[in-house]
Design a protein around this motif. Structure first.
Motif, PDB file in Angstrom:
ATOM      1  N   THR A 255     -94.333 -40.098  -3.081  1.00 12.46           N
ATOM      2  CA  THR A 255     -94.540 -41.335  -3.825  1.00 12.46           C
ATOM      3  C   THR A 255     -95.969 -41.842  -3.673  1.00 12.46           C
ATOM      4  OG1 THR A 255     -93.642 -42.585  -1.947  1.00 12.46           O
ATOM      5  CG2 THR A 255     -92.123 -41.964  -3.689  1.00 12.46           C
ATOM      6  N   ARG A 256     -96.561 -41.587  -2.539  1.00 10.07           N
ATOM      7  CA  ARG A 256     -97.937 -42.053  -2.296  1.00 10.07           C
ATOM      8  C   ARG A 256     -98.945 -41.335  -3.190  1.00 10.07           C
ATOM      9  NH1 ARG A 256     -99.283 -40.023   3.063  1.00 10.07           N
ATOM     10  NH2 ARG A 256    -100.004 -38.190   1.885  1.00 10.07           N
ATOM     11  N   ASP A 257     -98.817 -40.010  -3.298  1.00  3.36           N
ATOM     12  CA  ASP A 257     -99.851 -39.208  -3.961  1.00  3.36           C
ATOM     13  C   ASP A 257     -99.505 -38.760  -5.367  1.00  3.36           C
ATOM     14  OD1 ASP A 257    -101.253 -39.384  -1.569  1.00  3.36           O
ATOM     15  OD2 ASP A 257    -100.440 -37.500  -0.793  1.00  3.36           O
ATOM     16  N   TYR A 258     -98.226 -38.759  -5.711  1.00  7.56           N
ATOM     17  CA  TYR A 258     -97.837 -38.156  -6.987  1.00  7.56           C
ATOM     18  C   TYR A 258     -96.965 -39.040  -7.868  1.00  7.56           C
ATOM     19  CZ  TYR A 258     -99.410 -34.141  -4.304  1.00  7.56           C
ATOM     20  OH  TYR A 258    -100.156 -33.292  -3.519  1.00  7.56           O
ATOM     21  N   LEU A 259     -96.213 -39.954  -7.282  1.00 15.60           N
ATOM     22  CA  LEU A 259     -95.259 -40.730  -8.074  1.00 15.60           C
ATOM     23  C   LEU A 259     -95.328 -42.216  -7.699  1.00 15.60           C
ATOM     24  CD1 LEU A 259     -93.127 -39.944 -10.260  1.00 15.60           C
ATOM     25  CD2 LEU A 259     -91.403 -40.179  -8.458  1.00 15.60           C
ATOM     26  N   PRO A 260     -96.420 -42.888  -8.016  1.00 11.97           N
ATOM     27  CA  PRO A 260     -96.514 -44.324  -7.709  1.00 11.97           C
ATOM     28  C   PRO A 260     -95.469 -45.150  -8.452  1.00 11.97           C
ATOM     29  CG  PRO A 260     -98.311 -43.624  -9.149  1.00 11.97           C
ATOM     30  CD  PRO A 260     -97.630 -42.367  -8.669  1.00 11.97           C
ATOM     31  N   GLU A 261     -94.908 -44.596  -9.540  1.00  9.39           N
ATOM     32  CA  GLU A 261     -93.881 -45.318 -10.308  1.00  9.39           C
ATOM     33  C   GLU A 261     -92.625 -45.587  -9.481  1.00  9.39           C
ATOM     34  OE1 GLU A 261     -96.428 -43.045 -13.204  1.00  9.39           O
ATOM     35  OE2 GLU A 261     -95.436 -42.608 -11.285  1.00  9.39           O
ATOM     36  N   PHE A 262     -92.491 -44.905  -8.361  1.00 10.24           N
ATOM     37  CA  PHE A 262     -91.324 -45.129  -7.497  1.00 10.24           C
ATOM     38  C   PHE A 262     -91.237 -46.595  -7.094  1.00 10.24           C
ATOM     39  CE2 PHE A 262     -89.374 -45.109  -3.179  1.00 10.24           C
ATOM     40  CZ  PHE A 262     -88.123 -44.644  -3.533  1.00 10.24           C
ATOM     41  N   ALA A 263     -92.368 -47.239  -6.871  1.00 12.63           N
ATOM     42  CA  ALA A 263     -92.367 -48.650  -6.496  1.00 12.63           C
ATOM     43  C   ALA A 263     -91.749 -49.505  -7.596  1.00 12.63           C
ATOM     44  CB  ALA A 263     -93.779 -49.113  -6.182  1.00 12.63           C
ATOM     45  N   ASP A 264     -91.993 -49.139  -8.864  1.00 17.81           N
ATOM     46  CA  ASP A 264     -91.426 -49.885  -9.979  1.00 17.81           C
ATOM     47  C   ASP A 264     -89.911 -49.716 -10.047  1.00 17.81           C
ATOM     48  OD1 ASP A 264     -93.985 -50.681 -10.721  1.00 17.81           O
ATOM     49  OD2 ASP A 264     -94.267 -48.951 -12.039  1.00 17.81           O
ATOM     50  N   VAL A 265     -89.437 -48.519  -9.689  1.00 19.25           N
ATOM     51  CA  VAL A 265     -87.994 -48.265  -9.699  1.00 19.25           C
ATOM     52  C   VAL A 265     -87.267 -49.240  -8.784  1.00 19.25           C
ATOM     53  CG1 VAL A 265     -86.202 -46.607  -9.037  1.00 19.25           C
ATOM     54  CG2 VAL A 265     -88.198 -45.833 -10.325  1.00 19.25           C
ATOM     55  N   LEU A 266     -87.874 -49.572  -7.658  1.00 18.36           N
ATOM     56  CA  LEU A 266     -87.241 -50.453  -6.677  1.00 18.36           C
ATOM     57  C   LEU A 266     -87.784 -51.876  -6.732  1.00 18.36           C
ATOM     58  CD1 LEU A 266     -87.030 -48.085  -3.569  1.00 18.36           C
ATOM     59  CD2 LEU A 266     -85.227 -48.688  -5.182  1.00 18.36           C
ATOM     60  N   SER A 267     -88.472 -52.218  -7.832  1.00 18.99           N
ATOM     61  CA  SER A 267     -89.102 -53.539  -7.895  1.00 18.99           C
ATOM     62  C   SER A 267     -88.091 -54.675  -7.834  1.00 18.99           C
ATOM     63  CB  SER A 267     -89.956 -53.649  -9.169  1.00 18.99           C
ATOM     64  OG  SER A 267     -89.140 -53.491 -10.325  1.00 18.99           O
ATOM     65  N   GLY A 268     -86.919 -54.484  -8.395  1.00 19.29           N
ATOM     66  CA  GLY A 268     -85.909 -55.530  -8.366  1.00 19.29           C
ATOM     67  C   GLY A 268     -84.870 -55.362  -7.263  1.00 19.29           C
ATOM     68  N   PHE A 269     -85.115 -54.414  -6.371  1.00 20.07           N
ATOM     69  CA  PHE A 269     -84.150 -54.120  -5.307  1.00 20.07           C
ATOM     70  C   PHE A 269     -84.208 -55.213  -4.248  1.00 20.07           C
ATOM     71  CE2 PHE A 269     -82.729 -51.264  -1.703  1.00 20.07           C
ATOM     72  CZ  PHE A 269     -81.462 -51.065  -2.209  1.00 20.07           C
ATOM     73  N   PRO A 270     -83.057 -55.665  -3.740  1.00 19.87           N
ATOM     74  CA  PRO A 270     -83.073 -56.716  -2.716  1.00 19.87           C
ATOM     75  C   PRO A 270     -83.795 -56.261  -1.456  1.00 19.87           C
ATOM     76  CG  PRO A 270     -80.855 -56.365  -3.587  1.00 19.87           C
ATOM     77  CD  PRO A 270     -81.699 -55.246  -4.094  1.00 19.87           C
ATOM     78  N   SER A 271     -84.317 -57.204  -0.733  1.00 20.04           N
ATOM     79  CA  SER A 271     -84.949 -56.879   0.538  1.00 20.04           C
ATOM     80  C   SER A 271     -83.906 -56.393   1.531  1.00 20.04           C
ATOM     81  CB  SER A 271     -85.657 -58.103   1.104  1.00 20.04           C
ATOM     82  OG  SER A 271     -84.699 -59.087   1.483  1.00 20.04           O
ATOM     83  N   LEU A 272     -84.352 -55.595   2.482  1.00 19.14           N
ATOM     84  CA  LEU A 272     -83.436 -55.129   3.523  1.00 19.14           C
ATOM     85  C   LEU A 272     -82.891 -56.321   4.294  1.00 19.14           C
ATOM     86  CD1 LEU A 272     -82.343 -52.483   4.846  1.00 19.14           C
ATOM     87  CD2 LEU A 272     -84.156 -52.759   6.545  1.00 19.14           C
ATOM     88  N   ALA A 273     -83.745 -57.289   4.567  1.00 18.24           N
ATOM     89  CA  ALA A 273     -83.301 -58.485   5.296  1.00 18.24           C
ATOM     90  C   ALA A 273     -82.240 -59.236   4.495  1.00 18.24           C
ATOM     91  CB  ALA A 273     -84.494 -59.392   5.578  1.00 18.24           C
ATOM     92  N   GLY A 274     -82.426 -59.315   3.172  1.00 17.27           N
ATOM     93  CA  GLY A 274     -81.443 -60.000   2.343  1.00 17.27           C
ATOM     94  C   GLY A 274     -80.104 -59.295   2.338  1.00 17.27           C
ATOM     95  N   MET A 275     -80.129 -57.965   2.290  1.00 14.43           N
ATOM     96  CA  MET A 275     -78.873 -57.208   2.332  1.00 14.43           C
ATOM     97  C   MET A 275     -78.195 -57.352   3.690  1.00 14.43           C
ATOM     98  SD  MET A 275     -79.655 -53.744   0.096  1.00 14.43           S
ATOM     99  CE  MET A 275     -81.167 -53.275   0.940  1.00 14.43           C
ATOM    100  N   ALA A 276     -78.984 -57.314   4.750  1.00 15.09           N
ATOM    101  CA  ALA A 276     -78.419 -57.479   6.090  1.00 15.09           C
ATOM    102  C   ALA A 276     -77.803 -58.866   6.240  1.00 15.09           C
ATOM    103  CB  ALA A 276     -79.500 -57.247   7.140  1.00 15.09           C
ATOM    104  N   ASP A 277     -78.464 -59.888   5.697  1.00 19.71           N
ATOM    105  CA  ASP A 277     -77.931 -61.248   5.772  1.00 19.71           C
ATOM    106  C   ASP A 277     -76.625 -61.382   4.999  1.00 19.71           C
ATOM    107  OD1 ASP A 277     -80.034 -62.061   7.324  1.00 19.71           O
ATOM    108  OD2 ASP A 277     -81.164 -63.003   5.694  1.00 19.71           O
ATOM    109  N   ALA A 278     -76.541 -60.721   3.849  1.00 19.88           N
ATOM    110  CA  ALA A 278     -75.324 -60.797   3.046  1.00 19.88           C
ATOM    111  C   ALA A 278     -74.114 -60.238   3.786  1.00 19.88           C
ATOM    112  CB  ALA A 278     -75.527 -60.047   1.733  1.00 19.88           C
ATOM    113  N   LEU A 279     -74.381 -59.295   4.675  1.00 18.54           N
ATOM    114  CA  LEU A 279     -73.292 -58.664   5.428  1.00 18.54           C
ATOM    115  C   LEU A 279     -73.152 -59.206   6.849  1.00 18.54           C
ATOM    116  CD1 LEU A 279     -73.909 -54.915   4.449  1.00 18.54           C
ATOM    117  CD2 LEU A 279     -72.019 -56.370   3.676  1.00 18.54           C
TER     118      LEU A 279
END
Length: 365
Positions: A255-279
């Motif tokens: 993702t660093r060198d070849y597929l920067p679009e990966f960041a866009d794929v997860l742009s709306g993904f909840p934070s890890l802290a938010g998911m941990a808090d939900a559970l």
């Protein structure tokens, strides 16, 4: 209707049947009272006919098109993957036939086993076109998940896919909204319910534990799905991905060198802290072994040539999410760097590692 039938290469009777069963209903009428197809109707008809030509039944197609979590683009990408899989299988059969023709031309006796190669399981092992060919249970990751389930006897597997990581020694019920994925579950797998994580059709506390493995990023509302898991089970175990760590996009060379679009794929993904808090969960890192048996996106971090293989990429949802242009650009760049030695210059230290922390995290509540 006659014009549409002619363009689509089907009979008017077929279109009448699709209308009668509710599969494709023309949404307009001409001044003379004839059925008329709007652009959206034609798009749906195209999807129906494409799935039909791939061998799907009308009931399966209705279920696929009725999935509220799948839009037109997702259907096109799914169709593309299915067609590529069919092409790979055909290519493999042609190669098997060519080998047999060559052998027979040389007077070599072809054994019964070799004759069956072109239609038997060895063919599918060779091409790996289906999701199940590369997405297998990785024992070391499975051990972490199963240990986290504790003393649970009944387990709900949410977003179960083809059934990887389901503990065979426990009473498992699977939930999977995709008919395509349910259709790939092996014989003898746990019973599977067609439902979404956000609306689990079970009562409060119905299971000892609920698990979800590399699936949360596919959910329409991840936090709602996690809360549903918390509602139906006293223990929850989720394998997911960490986007909280600063510079997380650079953790993985792909993702660093070849597929920067990966960041866009997860742009709306909840934070890890938010998911941990939900559970109400604790978080544990899950390193990826260098020889990981499960062909997840990060699996080949020490085996870069694997990402050049179409069959490997087709089992990773990331590639369909970023689109064909980004995928082909990334593949070309990686191939060039592998050929020139630049990849090895940048990443040579990976050869000394047995595992890598690439952001996989286990939430345990």
């Amino acid at each position: 209707m006659g014009q549409v039938a002619g363009l689509a290469g089907v009979t008017v009777r077929t279109l009448h049947h699709y209308d009668a069963v509710g599969l494709v209903r023309p949404s307009a009428r001409t001044p003379a009272g004839y059925r008329a197809y709007a652009a959206g109707d034609v798009e749906r008809l195209r999807q129906v006919l494409a799935y039909r030509r791939l061998g799907f039944g009308l009931r399966e197609i209705a279920e696929l098109l009725g999935d509220p979590h799948t839009d037109a683009v997702a259907h096109l990408r799914r169709l593309r993957g299915l067609l590529l899989e069919r092409r790979d299988r055909a290519d493999a059969m042609v190669a098997a036939i060519d080998r047999e023709l060559t052998a027979r031309a040389r007077g070599v006796t072809v054994s019964p086993e070799e004759q069956l190669e072109m239609v038997g399981p060895r063919l599918y092992d060779a091409i790996g076109g289906a999701y199940t060919a590369t997405r297998r249970t990785e024992p070391r990751i499975a051990a972490r998940i199963w240990d986290a389930l504790g003393d649970a006897r009944t387990v709900l597997n949410v977003g179960a896919g083809t059934g990887s990581y389901e503990p065979t020694h426990l009473d498992v019920t699977a939930v999977e909204p995709s008919a395509v994925m349910r259709g790939q579950r092996p014989a003898g797998a746990a019973p599977c319910v067609a439902a979404a994580a956000e609306r689990l059709p079970f009562g409060d506390g119905a299971f000892d534990a609920a698990m979800a493995v590399s699936t949360v990023h596919h959910w329409g509302d991840p936090i709602a799905g996690l809360r549903e898991m918390r509602r139906v089970a006293r223990r929850v175990v989720v394998l997911t991905f960490d986007t909280d760590q600063p510079g997380w996009q650079g953790r993985f060379w792909l993702t660093r060198d070849y597929l920067p679009e990966f960041a866009d794929v997860l742009s709306g993904f909840p934070s890890l802290a938010g998911m941990a808090d939900a559970l109400g969960a604790r978080v544990e890192p899950v390193p990826v072994p260098w020889d990981c048996a499960d062909g997840l996106f990060e699996a080949y971090w020490r085996r870069p040539t694997a990402y050049l293989e179409e069959r490997v990429r087709r089992a990773m949802s990331v590639w369909t999410r970023v689109g064909e242009e980004a995928e082909q650009r990334a593949v070309r760049g990686l191939r060039d760097d592998l050929d020139s030695g630049r990849w090895a210059e940048r990443n040579g230290e990976l050869a000394t590692l047995d595992t890598a922390d690439l952001g996989l995290r286990l939430l345990i509540a």
